[in-house]
Design a protein around this motif. Structure first.
Motif: not given
Length: 129
Positions: A90-114
Motif C-alpha cells: 500500500c502506497n509503495g510500502a510492504l505490510y505483513r499480516i500473519k495468518w494466525e492474526d487474521v480474524d475471518l469473522s471481520k470483513p476487513t483486517q488492519k495492516f500490522e504497523l509499522p
C-alpha cells in the motif's frame, strides 16, 4: 496499471525484499484452478507461504482470501508449523499480516504497523523487520 499487473508487481517486490534478506523465493504460477499462495520462501529451516496483495488502503478484505488459501494456510500452520503471511503493498510500502492474526469473522483486517519495508530512492528496499 490493471489489477493483475499490480498483483504481479507486488509479488515481485515481495520476492525482491525477501531475497535481499537471504530468503530463496519462488513465485507460484497462476492457474485456472488457482493456487493457495503466491510465494514460497525458504531460508535454513524456515519456510513461509505468502499471499501477496496490492491494497489501496490499509485494510485487507477478508473476502479476498480464497477458500483454498484458508485451507492451505490452516493445514500448513497447524500440521507442520509453517509460517503463513499476507504481505500487502500500500502506497509503495510492504505490510505483513500473519495468518494466525487474521480474524475471518471481520470483513476487513488492519495492516500490522509499522511497515516491514519501504522503497528507497534507488529502487531497492529499506527493511524495517
Amino acid at each position: 496499471m490493471n489489477n493483475s499487473k499490480l498483483g504481479r508487481k507486488t509479488e515481485i517486490d515481495c520476492c525482491d525484499w525477501l531475497s535481499k534478506r537471504g530468503w530463496w523465493c519462488h513465485r507460484m504460477v497462476a492457474s485456472e484452478a488457482g493456487q493457495p499462495c503466491d510465494i514460497v520462501a525458504l531460508r535454513g529451516d524456515d519456510c513461509i507461504l505468502i499471499d501477496a496483495k496490492h491494497c489501496d488502503d490499509f485494510y485487507l478484505r477478508t473476502s479476498r482470501i480464497e477458500p483454498n488459501q484458508r485451507s492451505c494456510f490452516d493445514y500448513a500452520s497447524r500440521k507442520f508449523g509453517i509460517k503463513c503471511w499476507f504481505i500487502c503493498q500500500c502506497n509503495g510500502a510492504l505490510y505483513r499480516i500473519k495468518w494466525e492474526d487474521v480474524d475471518l469473522s471481520k470483513p476487513t483486517q488492519k495492516f500490522e504497523l509499522p511497515p516491514i519495508a519501504i522503497p528507497n530512492e534507488n529502487g531497492g528496499w529499506i527493511g524495517l523487520l
